[in-house]
Design a protein around this motif. Structure first.
Motif, PDB file in Angstrom:
ATOM      1  N   HIS A 249      10.768 -32.955   6.520  1.00  0.00           N
ATOM      2  CA  HIS A 249       9.988 -31.861   7.114  1.00  0.00           C
ATOM      3  C   HIS A 249       8.742 -32.383   7.818  1.00  0.00           C
ATOM      4  N   PRO A 250       8.906 -33.267   8.793  1.00  0.00           N
ATOM      5  CA  PRO A 250       7.741 -33.861   9.450  1.00  0.00           C
ATOM      6  C   PRO A 250       6.950 -32.872  10.296  1.00  0.00           C
ATOM      7  N   LEU A 251       7.569 -31.768  10.710  1.00  0.00           N
ATOM      8  CA  LEU A 251       6.872 -30.824  11.582  1.00  0.00           C
ATOM      9  C   LEU A 251       6.120 -29.737  10.817  1.00  0.00           C
ATOM     10  N   ALA A 252       6.255 -29.717   9.505  1.00  0.00           N
ATOM     11  CA  ALA A 252       5.560 -28.697   8.718  1.00  0.00           C
ATOM     12  C   ALA A 252       4.049 -28.814   8.910  1.00  0.00           C
ATOM     13  N   ASP A 253       3.431 -27.739   9.403  1.00  0.00           N
ATOM     14  CA  ASP A 253       1.987 -27.667   9.662  1.00  0.00           C
ATOM     15  C   ASP A 253       1.502 -28.690  10.683  1.00  0.00           C
ATOM     16  N   LYS A 254       2.407 -29.240  11.458  1.00  0.00           N
ATOM     17  CA  LYS A 254       2.031 -30.221  12.494  1.00  0.00           C
ATOM     18  C   LYS A 254       1.713 -29.479  13.801  1.00  0.00           C
ATOM     19  N   PRO A 255       0.575 -29.759  14.434  1.00  0.00           N
ATOM     20  CA  PRO A 255       0.262 -29.120  15.714  1.00  0.00           C
ATOM     21  C   PRO A 255       1.278 -29.513  16.790  1.00  0.00           C
ATOM     22  N   VAL A 256       1.767 -28.516  17.528  1.00  0.00           N
ATOM     23  CA  VAL A 256       2.764 -28.749  18.568  1.00  0.00           C
ATOM     24  C   VAL A 256       2.338 -28.055  19.861  1.00  0.00           C
ATOM     25  N   MET A 257       2.450 -28.798  20.963  1.00  0.00           N
ATOM     26  CA  MET A 257       2.237 -28.253  22.300  1.00  0.00           C
ATOM     27  C   MET A 257       3.577 -28.262  23.020  1.00  0.00           C
TER      28      MET A 257
END
Length: 202
Positions: free
Chosen positions: A97-105
């Motif tokens: 789950h590397p994208l959990a709570d990760k800022p994404v544009m």
């Protein structure tokens, strides 16, 4: 200086979305370290019973873990994001789950006049799903239409109005990354909930 992972959301060898990310990598080099990541080598998602993701997917996940944020450039096929990008996101939500709570544009380039507005909306919904739970920068669409004519022979963006908007959004994303660091009170709970999801019943 921020460290960003930039995902090329296509398996095309001649993609203007890749050109857009390459331009950003060069143009914003004084502001951030941007590493381009390809997804075209990933195998087709097959929900393996041993719950092991391919080494290529794990390598992408590791890069995302170490990054301050993620930039995704998506084409638009049939009013949606391409299957190869969906495939990558499926691997990146299968017991990792590397994208959990990760800022994404989210950005996008297309040959037509409308850019990738529908694909970006589609991608936002997916990234906000319970299995991914990324933090997507709000109200931040960058739509590069007529992308075949958008760059000169040196890979520089020609339209200065478009460039000014991209520069403003990129600065906003850096601010969003810093703000997101403060929104950390539910991070552990989010990760526990995602970890408890049972892919066998999805």
């Amino acid at each position: 200086m921020h460290k960003f992972v930039a995902i090329v959301g296509t398996n095309s060898d001649n993609s203007t979305n890749r050109k857009l990310l390459q331009f950003m990598q060069k143009h914003f080099a004084a502001q951030a370290d941007i590493e381009l990541v390809e997804i075209k080598g990933l195998p087709l998602f097959n929900k393996p019973e041993n719950k092991q993701v391919p080494a290529a997917a794990q390598a992408i996940a590791d890069k995302i873990d170490q990054a301050d944020g993620v930039i995704i450039s998506t084409p638009e096929y049939d009013h949606s994001a391409p299957a190869v990008l969906m495939n990558a996101l499926e691997w990146l939500s299968y017991y990792i789950h590397p994208l959990a709570d990760k800022p994404v544009m989210i950005i996008g380039a297309s040959y037509g006049a409308l850019g990738t507005s529908r694909a970006q909306e589609h991608l936002r919904q997916i990234l906000d799903s319970p299995e991914l739970r990324a933090r997507i920068m709000p109200s931040s669409e960058f739509l590069l239409g007529h992308s075949l004519q958008a760059f000169d022979d040196d890979g520089n963006m020609i339209d200065q109005t478009k460039l000014a908007k991209l520069a403003g959004l990129f600065s906003d994303f850096e601010t969003f990354v810093e703000l997101t660091k403060k929104l950390n009170h539910a991070n552990e709970a989010n990760r526990e909930e995602i970890h408890d999801l049972d892919w066998a019943n999805l």
